[in-house]
Enzyme design. Structure first.
Site, PDB file in Angstrom:
ATOM      1  N   GLN A  31       3.254  10.129   1.015  1.00 20.41           N
ATOM      2  CA  GLN A  31       4.600   9.210   0.495  1.00 20.41           C
ATOM      3  C   GLN A  31       4.985   9.562  -0.862  1.00 20.41           C
ATOM      4  OE1 GLN A  31       2.718   5.229   1.824  1.00 20.41           O
ATOM      5  NE2 GLN A  31       4.865   5.082   2.634  1.00 20.41           N
ATOM      6  N   CYS A  82       7.425  -0.080   6.049  1.00 17.27           N
ATOM      7  CA  CYS A  82       6.788   1.015   5.464  1.00 17.27           C
ATOM      8  C   CYS A  82       7.845   1.542   4.384  1.00 17.27           C
ATOM      9  CB  CYS A  82       6.685   2.138   6.465  1.00 17.27           C
ATOM     10  SG  CYS A  82       5.866   3.699   5.657  1.00 17.27           S
ATOM     11  N   LEU A  83       7.265   1.787   2.967  1.00 21.61           N
ATOM     12  CA  LEU A  83       8.201   2.260   2.118  1.00 21.61           C
ATOM     13  C   LEU A  83       8.999   3.650   2.654  1.00 21.61           C
ATOM     14  CD1 LEU A  83       6.120   1.585  -0.882  1.00 21.61           C
ATOM     15  CD2 LEU A  83       7.790   0.355  -0.270  1.00 21.61           C
ATOM     16  N   HIS A 130      -1.214   7.326   7.659  1.00 25.35           N
ATOM     17  CA  HIS A 130      -0.231   8.009   6.872  1.00 25.35           C
ATOM     18  C   HIS A 130      -1.140   9.540   6.683  1.00 25.35           C
ATOM     19  CE1 HIS A 130       3.471   6.231   5.666  1.00 25.35           C
ATOM     20  NE2 HIS A 130       2.854   5.208   5.620  1.00 25.35           N
ATOM     21  N   GLY A 179       0.664  -1.183   0.031  1.00 26.12           N
ATOM     22  CA  GLY A 179       0.005  -0.074   0.091  1.00 26.12           C
ATOM     23  C   GLY A 179       0.752   1.459   0.010  1.00 26.12           C
ATOM     24  N   HIS A 226      -2.973   0.865   8.261  1.00 32.33           N
ATOM     25  CA  HIS A 226      -1.591   1.838   8.106  1.00 32.33           C
ATOM     26  C   HIS A 226      -1.613   2.920   7.290  1.00 32.33           C
ATOM     27  CE1 HIS A 226       2.987   1.001   7.467  1.00 32.33           C
ATOM     28  NE2 HIS A 226       2.723   2.040   6.605  1.00 32.33           N
ATOM     29  N   GLU A 227      -2.249   2.757   6.102  1.00 39.14           N
ATOM     30  CA  GLU A 227      -2.231   3.802   5.202  1.00 39.14           C
ATOM     31  C   GLU A 227      -3.219   5.225   5.627  1.00 39.14           C
ATOM     32  OE1 GLU A 227      -0.273   3.473   3.153  1.00 39.14           O
ATOM     33  OE2 GLU A 227       0.123   1.544   3.006  1.00 39.14           O
TER      34      GLU A 227
HETATM   35 NI    NI Z   1       3.801   3.313   5.140  1.00 40.79          NI
END
Ligand code: NI
Length: 151
Positions: free
Chosen positions: A50, A87-88, A133, A45, A129-130
């Protein structure tokens, strides 16, 4: 394609803005986010902050299914589940995070049509999680324990 914004950049800490225009800009953003997510290989995701865009937009791809969530709101949470997240935007770190096991999400599609997503397992975890963000929250803020994971 976008570059992934990494932890330390203040945009990741902002409360992202609601989307009001469901136009080509939004569609390009959604398409670019999916392309970027796929290019990373190990992500499930991605949230717009991000990629440097402070808007309430999330794209996920899990088990070959693509999810586009615009202005998502988690309206109910059930159960508890502990698992390891990464996480990216937070490279090379992982941690145990407790999440609801099931969530119900109200969102809009790329055309502004409202829909409801009922999610469990990895999809539910990823949604939470998203959505974090979009409010400037990273998993490292909510993890109970940092763990070592072989990449
Ligand atoms: Ni993330």
């Amino acid at each position: 394609m976008y570059q992934i914004i990494k932890v330390g950049d203040p945009i990741l800490r902002e409360k992202a803005a609601e989307v009001r225009r469901f136009n080509k800009n939004l569609h390009d953003l959604l398409d670019g986010m999916l392309e970027t997510l796929r290019s990373c290989g190990n992500g499930v995701g991605i949230a717009a902050p991000q990629v440097g865009v402070s808007k309430r937009v999330v794209v996920m791809e899990i088990d070959d299914e693509v999810y586009e969530l615009v202005n998502p709101v988690i309206v109910s949470k059930k159960g508890r589940d502990v698992d390891i997240e990464g996480c990216l935007s937070v490279p090379n770190r992982h941690g145990k995070v407790t999440r609801a096991a099931r969530v119900k999400v109200e969102a809009q599609d790329r055309f502004g049509n409202p829909y409801t997503l009922e999610a469990k397992n990895l999809v539910a975890r990823c949604v939470q999680h998203e959505c974090d963000h979009l409010d400037g929250v990273l998993f490292i803020d909510v993890m109970s324990e940092e763990v070592e994971v072989e990449e």
